[in-house]
Design a protein around this motif. Sequence first.
Motif, PDB file in Angstrom:
ATOM      1  N   THR A 187      12.896  53.140  95.484  1.00  0.00           N
ATOM      2  CA  THR A 187      12.850  54.415  96.196  1.00  0.00           C
ATOM      3  C   THR A 187      14.047  55.311  95.856  1.00  0.00           C
ATOM      4  O   THR A 187      14.949  54.915  95.124  1.00  0.00           O
ATOM      5  CB  THR A 187      12.813  54.183  97.727  1.00  0.00           C
ATOM      6  N   GLY A 188      14.041  56.521  96.416  1.00  0.00           N
ATOM      7  CA  GLY A 188      15.119  57.472  96.181  1.00  0.00           C
ATOM      8  C   GLY A 188      15.131  58.569  97.221  1.00  0.00           C
ATOM      9  O   GLY A 188      14.769  58.359  98.374  1.00  0.00           O
ATOM     10  N   HIS A 189      15.586  59.758  96.820  1.00  0.00           N
ATOM     11  CA  HIS A 189      15.560  61.005  97.589  1.00  0.00           C
ATOM     12  C   HIS A 189      16.690  61.145  98.605  1.00  0.00           C
ATOM     13  O   HIS A 189      17.289  62.215  98.702  1.00  0.00           O
ATOM     14  CB  HIS A 189      14.209  61.196  98.278  1.00  0.00           C
ATOM     15  N   THR A 190      16.973  60.105  99.390  1.00  0.00           N
ATOM     16  CA  THR A 190      17.979  60.254 100.443  1.00  0.00           C
ATOM     17  C   THR A 190      19.403  60.003  99.953  1.00  0.00           C
ATOM     18  O   THR A 190      20.356  60.166 100.724  1.00  0.00           O
ATOM     19  CB  THR A 190      17.689  59.297 101.617  1.00  0.00           C
ATOM     20  N   HIS A 191      19.555  59.591  98.701  1.00  0.00           N
ATOM     21  CA  HIS A 191      20.870  59.348  98.086  1.00  0.00           C
ATOM     22  C   HIS A 191      21.620  58.210  98.765  1.00  0.00           C
ATOM     23  O   HIS A 191      22.841  58.127  98.680  1.00  0.00           O
ATOM     24  CB  HIS A 191      21.726  60.613  98.099  1.00  0.00           C
ATOM     25  N   SER A 219       9.186  57.931  88.405  1.00  0.00           N
ATOM     26  CA  SER A 219       8.381  58.865  89.198  1.00  0.00           C
ATOM     27  C   SER A 219       9.035  60.241  89.114  1.00  0.00           C
ATOM     28  O   SER A 219      10.198  60.361  88.728  1.00  0.00           O
ATOM     29  CB  SER A 219       8.310  58.408  90.656  1.00  0.00           C
ATOM     30  N   VAL A 220       8.291  61.272  89.446  1.00  0.00           N
ATOM     31  CA  VAL A 220       8.898  62.599  89.548  1.00  0.00           C
ATOM     32  C   VAL A 220       9.509  62.747  90.933  1.00  0.00           C
ATOM     33  O   VAL A 220       9.027  62.179  91.905  1.00  0.00           O
ATOM     34  CB  VAL A 220       7.883  63.736  89.291  1.00  0.00           C
ATOM     35  N   GLY A 221      10.594  63.508  91.011  1.00  0.00           N
ATOM     36  CA  GLY A 221      11.195  63.830  92.294  1.00  0.00           C
ATOM     37  C   GLY A 221      10.945  65.292  92.623  1.00  0.00           C
ATOM     38  O   GLY A 221      10.423  66.056  91.796  1.00  0.00           O
ATOM     39  N   ASN A 222      11.329  65.714  93.804  1.00  0.00           N
ATOM     40  CA  ASN A 222      11.128  67.113  94.173  1.00  0.00           C
ATOM     41  C   ASN A 222      11.915  68.058  93.261  1.00  0.00           C
ATOM     42  O   ASN A 222      11.457  69.155  92.925  1.00  0.00           O
ATOM     43  CB  ASN A 222      11.499  67.354  95.633  1.00  0.00           C
ATOM     44  N   HIS A 223      13.095  67.621  92.808  1.00  0.00           N
ATOM     45  CA  HIS A 223      13.906  68.509  91.972  1.00  0.00           C
ATOM     46  C   HIS A 223      13.343  68.651  90.555  1.00  0.00           C
ATOM     47  O   HIS A 223      13.736  69.585  89.849  1.00  0.00           O
ATOM     48  CB  HIS A 223      15.355  68.030  91.927  1.00  0.00           C
ATOM     49  N   GLU A 224      12.465  67.773  90.154  1.00  0.00           N
ATOM     50  CA  GLU A 224      11.798  67.978  88.873  1.00  0.00           C
ATOM     51  C   GLU A 224      10.908  69.226  88.892  1.00  0.00           C
ATOM     52  O   GLU A 224      10.464  69.696  87.843  1.00  0.00           O
ATOM     53  CB  GLU A 224      10.976  66.746  88.490  1.00  0.00           C
ATOM     54  N   VAL A 244       4.411  47.596  90.687  1.00  0.00           N
ATOM     55  CA  VAL A 244       5.649  48.089  91.297  1.00  0.00           C
ATOM     56  C   VAL A 244       5.454  49.560  91.630  1.00  0.00           C
ATOM     57  O   VAL A 244       4.907  50.316  90.821  1.00  0.00           O
ATOM     58  CB  VAL A 244       6.837  47.919  90.330  1.00  0.00           C
ATOM     59  N   ALA A 245       5.869  49.964  92.813  1.00  0.00           N
ATOM     60  CA  ALA A 245       5.777  51.367  93.235  1.00  0.00           C
ATOM     61  C   ALA A 245       7.135  52.045  93.071  1.00  0.00           C
ATOM     62  O   ALA A 245       8.162  51.508  93.505  1.00  0.00           O
ATOM     63  CB  ALA A 245       5.325  51.471  94.689  1.00  0.00           C
ATOM     64  N   LEU A 246       7.128  53.200  92.410  1.00  0.00           N
ATOM     65  CA  LEU A 246       8.328  54.030  92.248  1.00  0.00           C
ATOM     66  C   LEU A 246       8.121  55.260  93.119  1.00  0.00           C
ATOM     67  O   LEU A 246       7.285  56.120  92.818  1.00  0.00           O
ATOM     68  CB  LEU A 246       8.505  54.429  90.785  1.00  0.00           C
ATOM     69  N   ILE A 247       8.865  55.352  94.209  1.00  0.00           N
ATOM     70  CA  ILE A 247       8.600  56.366  95.229  1.00  0.00           C
ATOM     71  C   ILE A 247       9.819  57.261  95.425  1.00  0.00           C
ATOM     72  O   ILE A 247      10.907  56.771  95.768  1.00  0.00           O
ATOM     73  CB  ILE A 247       8.247  55.710  96.589  1.00  0.00           C
ATOM     74  N   HIS A 248       9.645  58.561  95.231  1.00  0.00           N
ATOM     75  CA  HIS A 248      10.740  59.478  95.531  1.00  0.00           C
ATOM     76  C   HIS A 248      10.670  59.878  97.005  1.00  0.00           C
ATOM     77  O   HIS A 248      10.351  61.003  97.380  1.00  0.00           O
ATOM     78  CB  HIS A 248      10.721  60.707  94.637  1.00  0.00           C
ATOM     79  N   GLU A 249      10.973  58.933  97.825  1.00  0.00           N
ATOM     80  CA  GLU A 249      11.157  59.100  99.266  1.00  0.00           C
ATOM     81  C   GLU A 249      12.004  57.933  99.694  1.00  0.00           C
ATOM     82  O   GLU A 249      11.968  56.863  99.059  1.00  0.00           O
ATOM     83  CB  GLU A 249       9.819  59.130  99.993  1.00  0.00           C
ATOM     84  N   SER A 301      13.392  42.867  80.114  1.00  0.00           N
ATOM     85  CA  SER A 301      13.981  43.872  81.002  1.00  0.00           C
ATOM     86  C   SER A 301      13.247  45.191  80.861  1.00  0.00           C
ATOM     87  O   SER A 301      12.917  45.619  79.754  1.00  0.00           O
ATOM     88  CB  SER A 301      15.468  44.064  80.674  1.00  0.00           C
ATOM     89  N   ILE A 302      12.964  45.831  81.993  1.00  0.00           N
ATOM     90  CA  ILE A 302      12.351  47.157  82.037  1.00  0.00           C
ATOM     91  C   ILE A 302      13.242  48.040  82.901  1.00  0.00           C
ATOM     92  O   ILE A 302      13.680  47.622  83.989  1.00  0.00           O
ATOM     93  CB  ILE A 302      10.929  47.102  82.608  1.00  0.00           C
ATOM     94  N   THR A 303      13.544  49.235  82.438  1.00  0.00           N
ATOM     95  CA  THR A 303      14.412  50.155  83.172  1.00  0.00           C
ATOM     96  C   THR A 303      13.563  51.255  83.795  1.00  0.00           C
ATOM     97  O   THR A 303      12.786  51.918  83.099  1.00  0.00           O
ATOM     98  CB  THR A 303      15.485  50.752  82.249  1.00  0.00           C
ATOM     99  N   VAL A 304      13.711  51.439  85.110  1.00  0.00           N
ATOM    100  CA  VAL A 304      12.856  52.344  85.869  1.00  0.00           C
ATOM    101  C   VAL A 304      13.711  53.289  86.709  1.00  0.00           C
ATOM    102  O   VAL A 304      14.907  53.073  86.903  1.00  0.00           O
ATOM    103  CB  VAL A 304      11.897  51.549  86.787  1.00  0.00           C
ATOM    104  N   ALA A 305      13.075  54.334  87.217  1.00  0.00           N
ATOM    105  CA  ALA A 305      13.774  55.270  88.093  1.00  0.00           C
ATOM    106  C   ALA A 305      12.796  55.817  89.129  1.00  0.00           C
ATOM    107  O   ALA A 305      11.577  55.763  88.943  1.00  0.00           O
ATOM    108  CB  ALA A 305      14.395  56.411  87.284  1.00  0.00           C
ATOM    109  N   ALA A 306      13.353  56.367  90.197  1.00  0.00           N
ATOM    110  CA  ALA A 306      12.543  56.872  91.305  1.00  0.00           C
ATOM    111  C   ALA A 306      12.738  58.365  91.524  1.00  0.00           C
ATOM    112  O   ALA A 306      12.762  58.845  92.651  1.00  0.00           O
ATOM    113  CB  ALA A 306      12.861  56.098  92.595  1.00  0.00           C
ATOM    114  N   GLY A 307      12.876  59.116  90.429  1.00  0.00           N
ATOM    115  CA  GLY A 307      12.828  60.570  90.520  1.00  0.00           C
ATOM    116  C   GLY A 307      14.162  61.267  90.647  1.00  0.00           C
ATOM    117  O   GLY A 307      15.215  60.657  90.828  1.00  0.00           O
TER     118      GLY A 307
END
Length: 599
Positions: free
Chosen positions: A299-303, A138-143, A254-259, A101-107
């Motif tokens: 992905t992320g950003h749009t909640h 990945s980094v997000g805009n709020h970072e 794997v792509a981690l995208i903050h969009e 198992s690998i735990t990931v996030a998208a910003g």
Amino acid sequence: MLTARSRRTALAVVAAAGLFGTVAVPTAAQAADANARHHKTVNLQLLAINDFHGNLEPPAGSAGTIKEIDPATGKEVSTPAGGIEYLATALRQAREAADDSITVAAGDIVGASPLTSALFHDEPTIEAMDKLGLDVTSVGNHEFDHGSQELLRLQNGGCHPVDGCYEKGRKFRGANFNYLSANVTDENTGEPLLAPYWVTKSQGVKIGFIGVTLEGTPNVVTAAGVKGLKFANEVTTINKYAAELKAQGVNSIVALIHEGGYPASSVYNYDCGPAGQGVSGPIVDISRKLDPSIGAIVTGHTHNSYACTIPDPNGVPRSVTSAASFGRLFTQIDLKLDKSNGTIVRPSVKAENHVVRRTLPKAEDMSELIARYSKLAAPIANRPVGYIASDINGRGSSDLEKPLGDLIADAQLEGLSPADKGGAQVAFMNPGGIRSDLVYKAVGSEGDGVVTYSKAFTVQPFTNMMQVKTLTGAQLIQLLQQQVSGGNTAAPKILQVSKSLSYTLDMRKTGADRVLVDSIRLNGAPIDPAAKYRVAANEFLAAGGDGFPAFAAGTDKLVGASDLEVFVAYLGAHSSASAPLKAPAKDRIKVIGPGIDID
């Protein structure tokens, strides 16, 4: 079960053993690799989150619920969800049955955070994510809210340059997980701010993670936050580094995208359809152009929440996911890695979002962490600053004009209308800056209806400085039109307005024509295009953020108090225990829709 964290520990043990002699007992990683050689594929679990925003404690109000279909009634219900104590338990339970198992996030792990994290510059959240077992994000805009140097400090450690260390004998160690920023480069050197990708092994098979944030970050962050940085195109950047990884023999990517995107339904487990036709937004176009070697996209950003498949450039379905926000969901992605060529077996990828229900046992280590920082924050956090008669919804309102938006704009107008404070005649608030609801129910011992400083901070966590500028009437009209035109055509950003302004939006029309110019009234009078008006907004909006260049064209700038200061002052001046504030009537923006009239 072997986690990425235990893989790193195993590698450290092997390295140390080289100094003192041969180790006869195989490590967990070696045992897993030996077992995997007997099979053509190996199983890997990815656990994904995004847009946590420092919500260590369970989010209050609508920000702390997830919409789902009640199996007993077939009706849509809102289920309480989120909180790091429950998220930690949910992830730990999910890992138990996994081979690896690998735990990931998208910003946006941090930024726009509630007081318990933000008061300590989000160090508590970084500490919590390490305990949680986060491996890479990945980094997000709020970072970038507090600039690139602060982001580097969160990664590398060290006490805050102004506030120092918060506890005697404790020095902030930085994140043990990996921040990735492939498309964020230093404008002078051209080098990535942080590592563009991270490579690890799963049972002998290499797997790489490429992390990017949205190219439009400079449009949604203050200029100071992104000073000296360039943000490149997401597709171009990911494809470039995918080629680099493949050249290194890393074929599982794997792509981690903050969009992100916008699903057609707000129900968390909505089925987007076999070709992803049930989701729209920037991520759809990005996904269709990414190199087919990328086996999954987080992905992320749009909640929003979705677990969809969108065709790659060859027309082959590919998993694209998002786990809403605030730790209310996590995504479980199960996949197989082909040992012969090191690729992700695309048909094997199965993704599903899971609700982080508050019926789960609390993780004791997270409870201890919250208690420790809450005690430090208590003298500030628990101070009463106002009183409300009922919930005043902001983030939780689906209307274009939000009651809490009206309240914030009124506070800004009152705080900046005196001549020596800027002489504001109207105030505007960006809806994305309203981070929560004002919740009537007590979250601690303060009592129902009491607005503590912590609650107010959760609504307005950026502490942006307020500004007043002079705009002509023509520019003011243009400003209103920019809500529904230019970069905001596809996804309108409807500004919240003070009680001095009213107008009508006709959403049956397109672009700038949606604003009915003849309907615009300031203190009951039509706007004179040639006249000059004093307009208040926070520094992000005043600089043209969120696609409002008309703000940036303003003149005679005066800088006032912070948005939080004027909000707290307004609550104190207009409410008491015996006379609590009521939610403002939504009567400033009249919205005409297709065949309906929404007031």
